[in-house]
Scaffold this motif. Sequence first.
Motif, PDB file in Angstrom:
ATOM      1  N   ASP A 513       0.846  -1.198   0.000  1.00 46.82           N
ATOM      2  CA  ASP A 513       0.000   0.000   0.000  1.00 46.82           C
ATOM      3  C   ASP A 513       0.878   1.244   0.000  1.00 46.82           C
ATOM      4  OD1 ASP A 513      -2.454  -1.218  -0.005  1.00 46.82           O
ATOM      5  OD2 ASP A 513      -2.860  -0.940   2.120  1.00 46.82           O
ATOM      6  N   GLY A 514       0.447   2.263  -0.716  1.00 46.14           N
ATOM      7  CA  GLY A 514       1.103   3.558  -0.660  1.00 46.14           C
ATOM      8  C   GLY A 514       0.570   4.333   0.537  1.00 46.14           C
ATOM      9  N   ALA A 515       1.400   5.216   1.108  1.00 40.70           N
ATOM     10  CA  ALA A 515       0.960   5.949   2.298  1.00 40.70           C
ATOM     11  C   ALA A 515       1.825   7.174   2.496  1.00 40.70           C
ATOM     12  CB  ALA A 515       1.055   5.055   3.529  1.00 40.70           C
ATOM     13  N   LYS A 516       1.350   8.108   3.299  1.00 39.58           N
ATOM     14  CA  LYS A 516       2.219   9.194   3.732  1.00 39.58           C
ATOM     15  C   LYS A 516       2.043   9.401   5.227  1.00 39.58           C
ATOM     16  CE  LYS A 516      -0.928  12.810   2.188  1.00 39.58           C
ATOM     17  NZ  LYS A 516      -1.177  13.834   1.168  1.00 39.58           N
ATOM     18  N   ILE A 517       2.964  10.153   5.794  1.00 36.09           N
ATOM     19  CA  ILE A 517       2.967  10.317   7.243  1.00 36.09           C
ATOM     20  C   ILE A 517       3.098  11.813   7.538  1.00 36.09           C
ATOM     21  CG2 ILE A 517       5.490  10.022   7.379  1.00 36.09           C
ATOM     22  CD1 ILE A 517       4.887   8.289   9.951  1.00 36.09           C
ATOM     23  N   ASP A 518       2.458  12.299   8.596  1.00 35.08           N
ATOM     24  CA  ASP A 518       2.589  13.727   8.906  1.00 35.08           C
ATOM     25  C   ASP A 518       3.555  13.935  10.085  1.00 35.08           C
ATOM     26  OD1 ASP A 518       1.231  13.308  11.281  1.00 35.08           O
ATOM     27  OD2 ASP A 518      -0.616  14.315  10.650  1.00 35.08           O
ATOM     28  N   GLU A 519       3.700  15.187  10.499  1.00 35.53           N
ATOM     29  CA  GLU A 519       4.709  15.481  11.526  1.00 35.53           C
ATOM     30  C   GLU A 519       4.350  14.878  12.890  1.00 35.53           C
ATOM     31  OE1 GLU A 519       1.717  18.159  10.640  1.00 35.53           O
ATOM     32  OE2 GLU A 519       3.454  17.748   9.361  1.00 35.53           O
ATOM     33  N   ASP A 520       3.082  14.501  13.079  1.00 34.84           N
ATOM     34  CA  ASP A 520       2.703  13.839  14.323  1.00 34.84           C
ATOM     35  C   ASP A 520       2.774  12.313  14.222  1.00 34.84           C
ATOM     36  OD1 ASP A 520       2.055  16.324  15.437  1.00 34.84           O
ATOM     37  OD2 ASP A 520       0.049  16.256  14.535  1.00 34.84           O
ATOM     38  N   GLY A 521       3.269  11.839  13.095  1.00 33.76           N
ATOM     39  CA  GLY A 521       3.361  10.388  12.939  1.00 33.76           C
ATOM     40  C   GLY A 521       2.057   9.732  12.527  1.00 33.76           C
ATOM     41  N   TYR A 522       1.107  10.531  12.063  1.00 31.83           N
ATOM     42  CA  TYR A 522      -0.169   9.974  11.591  1.00 31.83           C
ATOM     43  C   TYR A 522      -0.017   9.515  10.151  1.00 31.83           C
ATOM     44  CZ  TYR A 522      -3.096  11.195  15.577  1.00 31.83           C
ATOM     45  OH  TYR A 522      -3.676  11.248  16.807  1.00 31.83           O
ATOM     46  N   ILE A 523      -0.539   8.331   9.896  1.00 28.23           N
ATOM     47  CA  ILE A 523      -0.391   7.719   8.578  1.00 28.23           C
ATOM     48  C   ILE A 523      -1.683   7.847   7.786  1.00 28.23           C
ATOM     49  CG2 ILE A 523      -0.074   5.493   7.415  1.00 28.23           C
ATOM     50  CD1 ILE A 523       1.892   4.779   9.711  1.00 28.23           C
ATOM     51  N   THR A 524      -1.549   8.312   6.547  1.00 26.78           N
ATOM     52  CA  THR A 524      -2.674   8.348   5.626  1.00 26.78           C
ATOM     53  C   THR A 524      -2.397   7.326   4.540  1.00 26.78           C
ATOM     54  OG1 THR A 524      -3.119  10.677   6.036  1.00 26.78           O
ATOM     55  CG2 THR A 524      -3.920   9.786   3.950  1.00 26.78           C
ATOM     56  N   ILE A 525      -3.303   6.396   4.380  1.00 25.74           N
ATOM     57  CA  ILE A 525      -3.115   5.356   3.367  1.00 25.74           C
ATOM     58  C   ILE A 525      -3.589   5.913   2.029  1.00 25.74           C
ATOM     59  CG2 ILE A 525      -3.781   3.019   2.647  1.00 25.74           C
ATOM     60  CD1 ILE A 525      -2.120   3.009   5.230  1.00 25.74           C
ATOM     61  N   LEU A 526      -2.761   5.756   0.999  1.00 26.19           N
ATOM     62  CA  LEU A 526      -3.099   6.321  -0.304  1.00 26.19           C
ATOM     63  C   LEU A 526      -3.679   5.286  -1.250  1.00 26.19           C
ATOM     64  CD1 LEU A 526       0.078   8.526  -0.751  1.00 26.19           C
ATOM     65  CD2 LEU A 526      -2.202   9.288  -0.070  1.00 26.19           C
TER      66      LEU A 526
END
Length: 659
Positions: A513-526
């Motif tokens: 799965d593709g994903a990104k992460i924000d500065e709080d370590g929260y992952i958004t699955i793409l």
Amino acid sequence: MSDGDGELEARLVEQEEFEPSDEFVEQANVSDPDIYEEFEENWPQCWERAAEMLDWYDDYDTVLDDSEGPFYEWFQGGTLNASYNCVDRHVEDGNGDRTAINWEGEHGDTRTYTYEDLQREVNEFAAALRELGVEEDDVVTLYMPMVPELPIAMLACARIGAPHSVVFAGFSADALATRMNSADSRFLVTCDGYYRRGDALDHMEKANEGLEGVDHGVDATVVVDRLGEDGFDHDLKGNQHDWGELIDDHSGDTVDPVERDAEDMLFLMYTSGTTGEPKGVKHTTAGYLAYTAWTSHSVLDLKPEDTYWCSADIGWITGHSYIVYGPLALGTTTVMYEGTPDFPERDRLWEMVEEYSVDVFYTAPTAIRAFMKWGSQFPDDHDLSSLRLLGTVGEPINPRAWKWYYQHIGDEECPIVDTWWQTETGGMMVTTLPGIGTMKPGSAGPPLPGIDARIVDTEGEQVEAGRAGYITVNKPWPGMLRTLYDNDDRFLSEYWQEYSDPDADEWVYFPEDGAKIDEDGYITILGRVDDVLNVSGHRLGTMEIESAIVGVEGVAEAAVVGGDHEVKGEAVYAYVILEDGYEESEEMREKIIEGVEDAIGPIARPEQVVFTPELPKTRSGKIMRRLLEEIANEEEIGDTTTLRNPEIVKDIQTKVSQD
Ligand code: ATP
Ligand code: MG
């Protein structure tokens, strides 16, 4: 809509973070933020917390044996039985009269099983299976709709140590045969039929046809009589037995739960096959059960006195882990519903939430988008105040749907857990803990305590906050799959090849799965790796474009795929379902294109926007993008047997060629 609602709506649209209420936090099973650190510092011993939720015959010697990675072993030396843990121990604890399963048929008929009832039925069916010749380690295929006999059969199999392989009832005869052949399964439990939108469906015809495609001998078939007088004309043949008669023959029989080794197979589950050939995912007794019990406790916040409803089908991993094993291991009341959410009316689920006073509700984004499309008058008509927590699984949930769920189902009181996981992971992996975390609509959250999930680039280096990459899991966990049935090579190449370093004995699990992460370590699955487009050299996630499209007022659902394009390489094709009350028009098309350009940029501008009443979906409600791609490229259409609505493919093809 009144003005008050309008203001509320406007405020919610702006709001990007949400906190659980104090009231929720105070009662939450897990509310101490230190849990993340505790698990990290004490890894892998931290997983004893999960193991302690089970009753063992023999204690385990080691928590994790990683000497043969990635063929990890958990809780080695321990012995236990899953059916004992999900049934008997609750009766022995004096809770035999608590409801285990509240089942409702589509026509409103109901059946209630207390833990004592469940114990009796599981024992009787286990005795019947034994008499039919099922031995420990024989794979029993369960091709059944949402009837109570399905969890009973699963637990009866678990009781005698026979792994089950559940095949979704909506699957074709071919799909059944393929799975029975692949699993060398000589036993089948099935059902004469079931109700769907008011009609009786003939299931036995498919079962019989499937049986003809089984290459090896079939020793016995058991048939549940669901339809009674509405049943179709199928006489039971030679080795086919009626469930009811078998149970009568074994009335009052008991079967001692078999002591299973921790690593013995509990079940096989073929993945839904959104991407290619189905894979026979193997789950084991201790690790899987401990992990589903632990996540049901910490994420779903289940208490024994709760009534909990997961609206998935048991033919999907979500139903295995979070209708059957997790909730029953905790002694909770689990709700099961046979039919569709729009029968007889579009408020069916809300009527049931009210009727059973459901505390925790777990569903899929695709369902939430359908509820949105139908309108909020349906939930508004019901008292949903029993709800304490909401969950979603299956796909990324776009912020607009998240907020609709939060407002109209949860009345802004219930936290939402957006849980990312897979058939292969056995249980939830990335989500907020509802008693601890800030919620960010559209982002699943941080990895659960003890889960080492990272977002990396193609080299395996962690990406910076905000950048897209791929999700990996860099340490094993108890609920993980152990292999693909009879196919260790495919297990290695499918999941462990991309990022591992076998020479250094470093194993990294790749979920694709593709994903990104924000500065709080929260992952958004793409979305799936395969679902990333390459438009004029720019990599675009289909999920991002879809989220932009469903952000446009009037759009209920969207699917984006890449079509071949002479200049750009790939071009964006968007398939769009409108909300009720909105009409297909040039204006709508322009609004959608504008929406995408505003959210992502002109590069993502859809080449074609196709309005359609439905999208091709798998049983678990996932859009089969592969088919849409084939349509966009005017290629030959591949296998549609695992679709829930194969008829839609032709309609869409016609529309694309017209446009
Ligand atoms: P196959 O692997 O055979 O193609 P599948 O991946 O659809 O089938 P599942 O194991 O049921 O079968 O689905 C897991 C996938 O669903 C994940 O890999 C991810 O792409 C998606 N998914 C599940 N939950 C979420 C979530 N909360 N947010 C985003 N995506 C999710
Ligand atoms: Mg998958």
